[in-house]
Write a protein that holds these residues in place. Sequence first.
Motif, PDB file in Angstrom:
ATOM      1  N   GLU A   1      -5.812  -0.402   2.302  1.00  0.00           N
ATOM      2  CA  GLU A   1      -6.018  -0.741   0.735  1.00  0.00           C
ATOM      3  C   GLU A   1      -7.228   0.112   0.063  1.00  0.00           C
ATOM      4  N   ASP A   2      -8.114   0.254   0.956  1.00  0.00           N
ATOM      5  CA  ASP A   2      -9.370   1.135   0.587  1.00  0.00           C
ATOM      6  C   ASP A   2      -8.642   2.586   0.358  1.00  0.00           C
ATOM      7  N   GLN A   3      -7.901   3.192   1.286  1.00  0.00           N
ATOM      8  CA  GLN A   3      -7.625   4.587   1.026  1.00  0.00           C
ATOM      9  C   GLN A   3      -6.920   4.649  -0.261  1.00  0.00           C
TER      10      GLN A   3
ATOM     11  N   LEU B   1       1.424  12.081   3.438  1.00  0.00           N
ATOM     12  CA  LEU B   1       1.319  11.358   4.713  1.00  0.00           C
ATOM     13  C   LEU B   1       1.292   9.804   4.758  1.00  0.00           C
ATOM     14  N   GLY B   2       0.669   9.426   3.660  1.00  0.00           N
ATOM     15  CA  GLY B   2       0.595   7.876   3.545  1.00  0.00           C
ATOM     16  C   GLY B   2       2.214   7.301   2.912  1.00  0.00           C
TER      17      GLY B   2
ATOM     18  N   CYS C   1       0.883  -1.125   0.120  1.00  0.00           N
ATOM     19  CA  CYS C   1      -0.090   0.071   0.039  1.00  0.00           C
ATOM     20  C   CYS C   1       0.965   1.161   0.228  1.00  0.00           C
ATOM     21  N   ARG C   2       1.877   1.122   0.742  1.00  0.00           N
ATOM     22  CA  ARG C   2       2.840   2.132   0.856  1.00  0.00           C
ATOM     23  C   ARG C   2       3.744   2.543  -0.514  1.00  0.00           C
ATOM     24  N   GLY C   3       3.992   1.435  -1.147  1.00  0.00           N
ATOM     25  CA  GLY C   3       4.523   1.586  -2.294  1.00  0.00           C
ATOM     26  C   GLY C   3       3.612   2.261  -3.427  1.00  0.00           C
TER      27      GLY C   3
ATOM     28  N   ARG D   1       1.841   9.208  -6.047  1.00  0.00           N
ATOM     29  CA  ARG D   1       2.383  10.595  -5.741  1.00  0.00           C
ATOM     30  C   ARG D   1       3.181  11.200  -6.621  1.00  0.00           C
ATOM     31  N   VAL D   2       4.059  10.321  -7.258  1.00  0.00           N
ATOM     32  CA  VAL D   2       5.067  10.743  -8.405  1.00  0.00           C
ATOM     33  C   VAL D   2       4.487  10.928  -9.702  1.00  0.00           C
TER      34      VAL D   2
END
Length: 126
Positions: free
Chosen positions: A107-109, A94-95, A33-35, A41-42
């Motif tokens: 995952e939903d976020q 933030l994520g 999820c962080r990946g 973001r990129v």
Amino acid sequence: MNQTIRQLLDTADLLLTDTGKPATSTAATASRCRGAAFALRVALESAVADRLTAHRAPRAIREGTQRAAFLWLRGCAEAGAARRAKAVWSQLCLGCHYHQYEIGPTEDQVRAWHTEVAALVALLAL
């Protein structure tokens, strides 16, 4: 939309795709999820940079801080789109950051962020 942005969105999608195998650990799911959040973001930052380049923003703005880029974006895109882009970018930041006392994005976020980033990329490409 340029090829790099499309690849980043696809990468985020692959990271969120259920492989059908049981998750080996909660940490593995959180890492995926962080990946995905990093890729999103990129992708958003690249779409903003493309929009600024198309509107001949100064090089210092295009290559400077994202804060400056999002401020300049207000003059290059619809106010609502610029506001949405800044809001989702802030959430993605933030994520992406790891803190020992936080679980990280769900995952939903990340799926909601993916939908929003894809829509913004399409809006900024116009």
